[in-house]
Design an enzyme around this catalytic site. Structure first.
Site, PDB file in Angstrom:
ATOM      1  N   HIS A 146       0.694  -1.153  -0.042  1.00 19.40           N
ATOM      2  CA  HIS A 146       0.026   0.050  -0.059  1.00 19.40           C
ATOM      3  C   HIS A 146       0.812   1.210   0.136  1.00 19.40           C
ATOM      4  CE1 HIS A 146      -3.308  -2.736   1.065  1.00 19.40           C
ATOM      5  NE2 HIS A 146      -4.119  -1.746   0.895  1.00 19.40           N
ATOM      6  N   HIS A 197       1.245  -3.952   9.157  1.00 16.24           N
ATOM      7  CA  HIS A 197       2.812  -3.901   9.051  1.00 16.24           C
ATOM      8  C   HIS A 197       3.460  -3.418  10.089  1.00 16.24           C
ATOM      9  CE1 HIS A 197       2.878  -4.997   4.589  1.00 16.24           C
ATOM     10  NE2 HIS A 197       1.673  -4.141   4.581  1.00 16.24           N
TER      11      HIS A 197
END
Length: 407
Positions: A146, A197
């Protein structure tokens, strides 16, 4: 013509050589042995940072960061790209398509080479509000796709807007840059907040994203010129796409990354093939742009209402044709095949993780040193053709309908 054929041949031969060398020298495993322990250590040591950020968890922040993750995701951009083509901004649309394919392939390759874990859940709470997020959670962590995609696509969009408008106003440039930086910052922060993450993943996504964007800004004009007016474009891109499927690294354990890449590689091929054939009819620089007398907003809405159902029908038909043609061709050539999802009748002998391992392992050796014991998963070819057909319809079939309907 000879020089064009030469560089195309050298490029394809270079990829084939890399496939041989990386397979023989086991490059993926060696790189993983060097990098994975270091990254895994950082992921574990950064758990307190993730927990500290998640202390501020709130329903509003959950919705904000989940929504932002959807807006900067590959599925969103994929759905948005047809609108760009149909609004008259063909160059921007095809460049963002190819850049997204490049980012998707590069990011997923690195993910599967490193095979680094995501933050451990628990103690980190993982928020997956959509099915797309649940699938992404099955991928490896480093780098953050992303973050990488957001830097590249928003950065290129800013570059295009400033170049297209030819506006030299410093305040406008600063405002655009500030907006891009804010989106990138919120995207990275959101990935940590959602438990998807670690900080090291975000830093890697930033670094790789900046490198890819800088490279793309230096070559995008050459790439676009080749696509719209080059020689052997469709043939070259077809071979390139197939070789990239075989060059994809084998992950430590199966993930959806290869499926995402094979689908978007098909999208890129469909766009290139369609634009190459119809550039002078539908995609040249003089085509009408939205919000002009030649293409009013109501006319654009009419294009959307005609185009979306058409590409969905083409996607369904492409999948059905591929499911019928590929097994017939494989059987004719004597290639043993199986299917892990699309054709249940072929899913008899190998299932589960074992089938996924076969699908993603040893592509080069199976292609070039085929034996009767090797079984190929036909789903990869079906997925590639399905999304190629969908993308081709966006830039060829649907604009032909627009022309016929005077939209």
């Amino acid at each position: 013509m000879e020089s064009i054929a030469l560089w195309q041949g050298l490029t394809l031969c270079g990829i084939v050589s890399w496939i041989f060398i990386s397979s023989c020298l086991n490059v993926t495993q060696k790189l993983r042995t060097l990098i994975q322990p270091w990254v895994s250590h950082h992921v574990i040591s950064e758990t307190p940072i993730s927990l500290q950020i998640q202390k501020y968890q709130h329903g509003f922040l959950d919705a904000l960061f989940s929504g932002l993750s959807c807006v900067v995701s590959v599925p969103f951009y994929t759905a948005f790209l047809p609108f760009l083509f149909w609004s008259g901004h063909g160059k921007l649309a095809r460049q963002m398509t190819l850049l997204m394919a490049f980012c998707d392939y590069s990011g997923n390759c690195i993910k599967d080479v490193v095979s680094a874990p995501r933050p451990s859940s628990p103690p980190v709470k993982r928020v997956t509000a959509t099915k797309d997020e649940e699938e992404h959670a099955l991928e490896y962590g480093l780098p953050s796709s992303h973050t990488l995609n957001t830097i590249c696509l928003s950065g290129y969009l800013l570059h295009y807007v400033l170049s297209y408008s030819q506006n030299q106003d410093a305040s406008l440039k600063f405002a655009g840059l500030a907006i891009v930086c804010l989106i990138v910052f919120l995207t990275g922060l959101g990935r940590i907040y959602l438990g998807m993450h670690s900080v090291i993943d975000i830093i890697a996504g930033l670094a790789i994203g900046f490198a890819i964007l800088a490279f793309w800004l230096s070559v995008h004009d050459y790439v676009d010129s080749f696509i719209v007016s080059g020689q052997n474009v469709t043939t070259f891109w077809a071979f390139l796409s197939i070789l990239l499927l075989f060059a994809y690294p084998t992950p430590e354990l199966p993930t959806p990354s290869f499926e995402f890449h094979s689908a978007f590689t098909g999208v890129a091929f469909g766009i290139v093939a369609g634009v190459q054939q119809t550039y002078h009819q539908f995609h040249h620089e003089a085509v009408p742009h939205i919000f002009t007398p030649q293409l009013t907003f109501p006319a654009f809405i009419g294009r959307v209402l005609v185009g979306l159902p058409t590409i969905l029908i083409v996607k369904y038909c492409s999948k059905a044709l591929a499911k019928w043609i590929l097994p017939v061709v494989s059987n004719t050539l004597g290639i043993p095949i199986k299917s892990t999802g699309y054709i249940p009748v072929l899913n008899g002998s190998v299932t589960g993780k074992e089938s996924e391992k076969i699908k993603q392992s040893g592509y080069a050796m199976k292609l070039l040193f085929f034996s009767s014991q090797d079984t190929f998963d036909v789903d990869t070819g079906i997925r590639f053709l399905q999304y190629s057909g969908l993308a081709w319809s966006v830039v060829d079939l649907v604009p032909s309908l627009f022309s016929y309907l005077r939209l």
